[in-house]
Design a protein around this motif. Structure first.
Motif, PDB file in Angstrom:
ATOM      1  N   GLN A   1       0.432  -1.169   0.244  1.00 33.03           N
ATOM      2  CA  GLN A   1       0.177  -0.016   0.217  1.00 33.03           C
ATOM      3  C   GLN A   1       0.891   1.018  -0.004  1.00 33.03           C
TER       4      GLN A   1
ATOM      5  N   ARG B   1       1.116   8.314  -5.551  1.00 35.03           N
ATOM      6  CA  ARG B   1       0.451   9.436  -5.398  1.00 35.03           C
ATOM      7  C   ARG B   1       0.463  10.624  -4.933  1.00 35.03           C
TER       8      ARG B   1
ATOM      9  N   TYR C   1      -1.946  15.425   1.983  1.00 35.10           N
ATOM     10  CA  TYR C   1      -2.712  14.269   1.798  1.00 35.10           C
ATOM     11  C   TYR C   1      -2.962  13.050   3.334  1.00 35.10           C
TER      12      TYR C   1
ATOM     13  N   ASP D   1     -13.193  12.146   8.936  1.00 41.04           N
ATOM     14  CA  ASP D   1     -12.666  13.084   8.132  1.00 41.04           C
ATOM     15  C   ASP D   1     -12.147  14.050   7.875  1.00 41.04           C
TER      16      ASP D   1
ATOM     17  N   SER E   1     -11.747  13.792  -1.316  1.00 41.22           N
ATOM     18  CA  SER E   1     -12.683  12.255  -2.184  1.00 41.22           C
ATOM     19  C   SER E   1     -11.477  11.283  -0.958  1.00 41.22           C
ATOM     20  N   HIS E   2     -12.039  10.616  -0.862  1.00 47.29           N
ATOM     21  CA  HIS E   2     -10.498   8.985  -0.127  1.00 47.29           C
ATOM     22  C   HIS E   2     -11.005   8.078  -0.875  1.00 47.29           C
ATOM     23  N   SER E   3     -10.596   6.893  -0.569  1.00 49.60           N
ATOM     24  CA  SER E   3     -10.224   5.988  -1.416  1.00 49.60           C
ATOM     25  C   SER E   3     -10.333   5.301   0.052  1.00 49.60           C
ATOM     26  N   GLU E   4     -10.202   3.798   0.318  1.00 46.85           N
ATOM     27  CA  GLU E   4     -10.384   2.274   0.887  1.00 46.85           C
ATOM     28  C   GLU E   4      -9.760   2.164   0.881  1.00 46.85           C
ATOM     29  N   LEU E   5      -8.717   2.197   1.830  1.00 44.60           N
ATOM     30  CA  LEU E   5      -7.286   0.847   1.656  1.00 44.60           C
ATOM     31  C   LEU E   5      -7.909  -0.832   2.094  1.00 44.60           C
TER      32      LEU E   5
ATOM     33  N   GLN F   1     -10.844   0.488   9.642  1.00 44.07           N
ATOM     34  CA  GLN F   1     -11.269   0.949   7.576  1.00 44.07           C
ATOM     35  C   GLN F   1     -10.355   1.795   8.227  1.00 44.07           C
TER      36      GLN F   1
ATOM     37  N   TRP G   1      -8.452   5.099   5.477  1.00 40.32           N
ATOM     38  CA  TRP G   1      -8.999   5.948   4.022  1.00 40.32           C
ATOM     39  C   TRP G   1      -7.320   6.728   3.600  1.00 40.32           C
TER      40      TRP G   1
ATOM     41  N   GLY H   1      -6.566  10.270   1.288  1.00 32.73           N
ATOM     42  CA  GLY H   1      -7.165  11.056   0.092  1.00 32.73           C
ATOM     43  C   GLY H   1      -6.396  12.610   0.459  1.00 32.73           C
TER      44      GLY H   1
END
Length: 151
Positions: free
Chosen positions: A41, A48, A115, A125, A130-134, A143, A145, A147
């Motif tokens: 990851q 990014r 970031y 948050d 926006s976010h992406s779940e890892l 969870q 995130w 972003g």
């Protein structure tokens, strides 16, 4: 005489074990300190995040987050990871709660952070565009995130 023999054998066995432990600690341990799930990851997230950028990690002050936050920090080295720890309610909320906190805003400005990695149940948050779940990490029950932060 027997006592001296026992003592001598004990010292010999101890020295051999000590050498083996030193070899393990200084040769192989640094190579395997970060689990492969986090390494993969981190590799994808590095692509990014522009070089030289700082990264914000938002988590809690309680286990397992205290340990995992430092693991992420070590995995991203030499990238600066600023750790911001929240003390959240033990009650699970339906929606992510905003982390608009004076200390957090000050950190974002001080280190020019754009970031963030947010971990929790649910993740806090901090104002992500926006976010992406890892992907899930073994041993970490919450969870995660990633972003880009809003300005």
């Amino acid at each position: 005489m027997a006592a001296a023999a026992v003592f001598g054998v004990s010292v010999l066995v101890g020295v051999r074990a000590f050498r083996a432990d030193l070899r393990l600690a200084f040769q192989s341990a640094p190579l395997f300190a970060i689990p492969p799930e986090i390494e993969s990851q981190v590799s994808s997230l590095r692509a990014r995040i522009p070089r030289g950028e700082s990264l914000l990690y938002i988590g809690n002050r309680t286990p397992p987050d205290t340990w995992f936050s430092r693991l992420w920090q070590r995995a991203f080295y030499p990238t600066r990871v600023v750790i911001f720890e929240l003390e959240k309610s033990p009650v699970k909320l339906d929606l992510p709660s905003p982390a608009r906190n004076a200390g957090l805003e000050e950190l974002k400005k001080l280190y020019n952070i754009r970031y963030a990695i947010c971990a929790g149940n649910p993740p806090t948050d901090p104002g992500l565009r926006s976010h992406s779940e890892l992907a899930a990490i073994p041993g970490y029950p919450y969870q995660i995130w990633f972003g880009e932060l809003s300005p």
